[in-house]
Design a protein around this motif. Structure first.
Motif, PDB file in Angstrom:
ATOM      1  N   UNK A  85     -29.439  24.022  25.495  1.00  0.00           N
ATOM      2  CA  UNK A  85     -30.130  23.623  24.410  1.00  0.00           C
ATOM      3  C   UNK A  85     -29.325  23.514  23.113  1.00  0.00           C
ATOM      4  N   UNK A  86     -29.555  23.004  22.150  1.00  0.00           N
ATOM      5  CA  UNK A  86     -28.986  22.631  20.937  1.00  0.00           C
ATOM      6  C   UNK A  86     -28.550  24.212  20.321  1.00  0.00           C
ATOM      7  N   UNK A  87     -29.269  25.085  20.270  1.00  0.00           N
ATOM      8  CA  UNK A  87     -29.393  26.373  20.123  1.00  0.00           C
ATOM      9  C   UNK A  87     -28.086  27.223  20.611  1.00  0.00           C
ATOM     10  N   UNK A  88     -27.908  26.883  21.761  1.00  0.00           N
ATOM     11  CA  UNK A  88     -26.714  27.519  22.623  1.00  0.00           C
ATOM     12  C   UNK A  88     -25.334  26.800  21.955  1.00  0.00           C
ATOM     13  N   UNK A  89     -25.300  25.574  21.705  1.00  0.00           N
ATOM     14  CA  UNK A  89     -24.219  25.054  21.190  1.00  0.00           C
ATOM     15  C   UNK A  89     -23.924  25.627  20.176  1.00  0.00           C
ATOM     16  N   UNK A  90     -25.121  25.772  19.021  1.00  0.00           N
ATOM     17  CA  UNK A  90     -24.918  26.274  17.736  1.00  0.00           C
ATOM     18  C   UNK A  90     -24.341  27.829  17.807  1.00  0.00           C
ATOM     19  N   UNK A  91     -24.762  28.370  18.706  1.00  0.00           N
ATOM     20  CA  UNK A  91     -24.111  29.776  18.977  1.00  0.00           C
ATOM     21  C   UNK A  91     -22.793  29.761  19.108  1.00  0.00           C
ATOM     22  N   UNK A  92     -22.536  28.982  20.296  1.00  0.00           N
ATOM     23  CA  UNK A  92     -21.071  28.734  20.524  1.00  0.00           C
ATOM     24  C   UNK A  92     -20.257  28.318  19.789  1.00  0.00           C
ATOM     25  N   UNK A 133     -24.022  33.898  10.954  1.00  0.00           N
ATOM     26  CA  UNK A 133     -24.729  32.953  11.487  1.00  0.00           C
ATOM     27  C   UNK A 133     -24.887  33.157  12.968  1.00  0.00           C
ATOM     28  N   UNK A 134     -23.772  33.576  13.556  1.00  0.00           N
ATOM     29  CA  UNK A 134     -23.815  33.793  15.067  1.00  0.00           C
ATOM     30  C   UNK A 134     -24.879  34.774  15.485  1.00  0.00           C
ATOM     31  N   UNK A 135     -24.981  35.833  14.595  1.00  0.00           N
ATOM     32  CA  UNK A 135     -26.052  36.842  14.570  1.00  0.00           C
ATOM     33  C   UNK A 135     -27.628  36.116  14.692  1.00  0.00           C
ATOM     34  N   UNK A 136     -27.751  35.522  13.511  1.00  0.00           N
ATOM     35  CA  UNK A 136     -28.922  34.790  13.340  1.00  0.00           C
ATOM     36  C   UNK A 136     -29.240  33.866  14.545  1.00  0.00           C
ATOM     37  N   UNK A 137     -28.376  33.137  14.940  1.00  0.00           N
ATOM     38  CA  UNK A 137     -28.806  32.187  16.062  1.00  0.00           C
ATOM     39  C   UNK A 137     -28.952  32.884  17.271  1.00  0.00           C
TER      40      UNK A 137
END
Lengths: 407, 332
Positions: A85-92, A133-137
């Motif tokens: 999902x896009x959330x995983x991409x954001x995290x990455x 941001x990593x933490x929040x996502x």
């Protein structure tokens, strides 16, 4: 890899150079001595002009956002066939950018000898931003449905969000000793205190006292840090937190702040008289005067300046609720009083009295040393070359016990 | 901390034992200086008092009458000029060897109140009628004379600003009549010429050694005026045409920026190298967008242009000391 990012010896040498320059200006050292000190304690830090620092900071921020834009583009396009999902991409993407920024920061500090030169500040803040941001996502992934912070605050669990952030920033502050990180961690700490107090009715009632206590505690902690041998490395950071702790201690007890925040929390359209009002009047008047007294007594500029600003805010508080004079008369009279008081103090303190002076710091007139005789004895000592094996001057520990107002 | 520093200085035998002891005593017993605090309070008091008095006069203008106020301002202005004149130094084409801070501030006060006085007279009594050019030109001439006679760079920059305003004022009505166009496109051209002229005056005063230290002010203001004028031409849209084609303006900016960097290298000045880098970057970015627009299929280039160009600027700034050729004591 050492625990501190910047070279401690370099920072000490920088201080020695500055101090020697100051002493030479006062006439405590000869110019030749100051020059030999400059050569004996070299610093290779890259410290550009302030304008250049600002430009470096801005352009580094642009560069980081440009590069991370490309990174995010690749991350979102690259694995488009996958099931992520896009959330995983954001995290990455956030993780990649954060790690890359910190690696770059470390490399540049060692290779270019940066020390708060704009580039390292920008990289540090950007890197921490990505880490946050990593933490929040990560949170939004780990929790099934991301909840609104206000609901979390109502349930009293918002501090679970803030605590990891605080740990992150404090760790970075330990390594980089950046004053902004000190300020951010202080505010995160206050935020945690507030989120712990707010949900309960009792906590709401005791909020000002709780905050004052928290500020006093923070001041004690940083005061205790000043006794560490590596205090110099953290000096600006510690001073920043001290100023903020003193300012927040005053603001938490200020009548205007307490009354308006009280109205805000209770959702009232107009602020009303608060309970314990006389106590807050007392705080509003007494804390600035206490700061001023302590500042003058201990020769502590942090207390003095905070006290002056707090006094001004106390006057504003008074005028906010009681209009005593029309503003133009208040300005005129206040200005006249200030001129008279400052002028009198300048005249009164011209020869130093009570350990205070109106002369500029380190003016040659204040020197008590007869330099010529000292230099002669120095020459004599050098020609004799007397070895001093057991010379211990103060054991090399910093026994300052607080800021001594040495600027 | 003092003890630690003294111990390390002693360890290298840089100071004698008596000196170290003396310095330690001095650091322990020196009085706490309130110099800056008292000075700040004093200037704050002056600001408050003058604001309050100004408000009071404004509110009681009916009972006081304008004549009194004009007289007061004129008195203050005359006092400022008079003090500066009494403390004057003999005229030289060089920098004044022993400047007096009091006289400098008095001159500045006189010049500022002169502006207020003229503005007040024009507003209240319509002294100059519609001859606005004269209204601006008069203080400008006075400022130029004062700047050169009393060797004051602050007054010089006020004079240059006045000159620019005078040029603007006397050009704008003219173009409105001749071209029937109120957007006044050639005001930009005039500004460009004015800026280049000022920069040239700065260079000449440096080469001829006539008030060499004024060159910095002339060049800074002149180059900014010229570059800003060129930038307006660059950023003018397709509907309101600038005074020159944007591409030409971009090339002009790049040329001027290169000249600024060259000058900065010669005089070891950080400000000019930064100005050159900033304006040059804007122009190069503009050209880049033009190229991408002209040649299809190059849009992807922009993705790499921004990261790479900012990294380039950072590298340039990091090596600024080498470019400016290291004169760190000179500051600006």
């Amino acid at each position: 890899m050492t625990r501190k990012a910047y070279n401690e010896q370099g920072i000490f040498n920088r201080l020695v150079q500055d101090t020697a320059r100051r002493w030479a200006k006062t006439g405590l050292l000869t110019p030749e001595q100051a020059e030999s000190v400059r050569q004996a304690f070299p610093t290779d830090f890259y410290e550009p002009h302030l304008f250049v620092k600002v430009a470096l900071f801005l352009f580094t921020c642009f560069a980081v956002s440009g590069v991370s834009g490309v990174v995010f583009l690749f991350v979102s396009q690259g694995a488009s066939g996958g099931s992520h999902s896009w959330e995983w991409r954001l995290l990455l993407g956030c993780m990649l950018c954060g790690v890359g920024t910190f690696v770059l920061l470390e490399t540049l500090i060692t290779s270019n000898h940066l020390y708060r030169s704009g580039v390292d500040n920008a990289l540090l803040y950007c890197g921490l931003g990505y880490a946050g941001a990593t933490l929040l996502s990560f949170y939004s992934l780990a929790l099934p449905n991301f909840v609104d912070p206000e609901i979390l605050l109502g349930r009293g669990v918002l501090w679970l969000y803030l605590l990891p952030l605080l740990v992150l920033v404090v760790l970075a502050a330990i390594r980089y000793a950046d004053p902004v990180l000190g300020a951010v961690s202080f505010f995160l700490y206050l935020g945690i205190v507030v989120t712990l107090l707010l949900p309960s009715a009792l906590g709401k009632a005791l909020l000002p006292f709780g905050l004052m206590l928290a500020c006093a505690l923070a001041y004690q902690v940083v005061q205790w840090l000043t006794r560490r041998p590596d205090y110099l490395y953290y000096r600006t950071c510690v001073r920043t937190v001290k100023v903020l702790a003193l300012a927040c201690f005053y603001l938490a007890g200020n009548y205007l702040v307490v009354r308006e925040v009280n109205a805000l929390l209770l959702g009232l359209p107009n602020s009303v008289q608060i309970s314990f009002a006389p106590l807050f009047y007392l705080f509003t008047v007494a804390i600035p005067l206490l700061y001023l007294y302590l500042g003058l007594r201990r020769a502590d500029r942090i207390f003095l300046h905070t006290g002056l600003l707090a006094l001004a805010f106390s006057l504003f508080t008074y005028r906010f609720y009681r209009s005593v004079l029309p503003p133009e008369w208040a300005l005129t009279l206040g200005g006249a009083v200030l001129i008279v008081v400052a002028g009198w103090a300048m005249r009164y303190l011209r020869p130093a009295r009570h350990g205070l002076t109106a002369e500029p710091a380190d003016s040659p007139g204040l020197s008590i040393l007869n330099l010529e005789s000292v230099v002669m004895s120095h020459v004599a000592a050098n020609t004799m070359q007397a070895p001093e094996p057991g010379f211990q001057f103060g054991g090399g520990s910093s026994g300052g016990g607080g800021a001594e107002g040495k600027y | 901390m003092t003890d630690k520093i003294l111990a390390s200085l002693r360890a290298l035998h840089l100071i004698s034992e008596e000196q170290a002891a003396g310095i330690a005593t001095y650091e322990r017993e020196k009085p706490f200086s309130l110099y800056y605090e008292l000075r700040t309070l004093l200037s704050l008091g002056v600001t408050l008092l003058s604001t309050g008095l100004g408000l009071l006069i404004y509110q009681n203008i009916d009972t006081l009458g304008h004549g009194v106020i004009v007289g007061l301002i004129a008195l203050v202005s005359a006092a400022g000029f008079g003090y500066a004149y009494r403390k004057r130094q003999p005229f030289t084409w060089q920098q004044n060897p022993n400047p007096s801070t009091g006289a400098d501030y008095a001159l500045l006060l006189g010049c500022l109140t002169l502006l207020t006085l003229l503005g007040y007279l024009q507003y209240q009594y319509n002294l100059f009628g519609t001859r606005y050019g004269l209204l601006v030109l008069l203080p400008t001439v006075v400022f130029f004379v004062c700047a050169y006679r009393f060797d004051h760079r602050g007054v010089l920059s006020m004079a240059i600003t006045g000159l620019a305003a005078w040029v603007g004022v006397s050009i704008a009505p003219l173009s409105a009549f001749t071209q029937n166009d109120f957007a006044v496109p050639h005001l930009g051209a005039v500004a460009l010429v004015l800026g280049l002229g000022l920069a040239a005056v700065g260079l000449v005063s440096e080469y001829q050694d006539r008030k060499k230290h004024f060159g910095y002010t002339y060049l800074l203001l002149g180059s900014n005026v010229a570059l800003l004028a060129a930038c307006t031409a660059l950023l003018s849209g397709p509907y309101d045409q600038g005074f020159m084609p944007p591409v030409l303006a971009a090339l002009l900016i790049i040329g001027l920026s290169a000249a600024l960097v060259w000058y900065a290298r010669r005089t070891h000045s950080y400000v000019f190298v930064l100005l050159g880098a900033l304006y040059g970057y804007v122009a190069v970015t503009y050209l880049m967008f033009q190229v991408v627009e002209l040649i299809p299929g190059l849009e992807g280039l922009l993705f790499f242009y921004f990261p790479l160009s900012t990294v380039g600027v950072v590298l340039l700034l990091l090596n600024l000391k080498k470019i400016v050729a290291s004169h760190d004591e000179k500051g600006l």
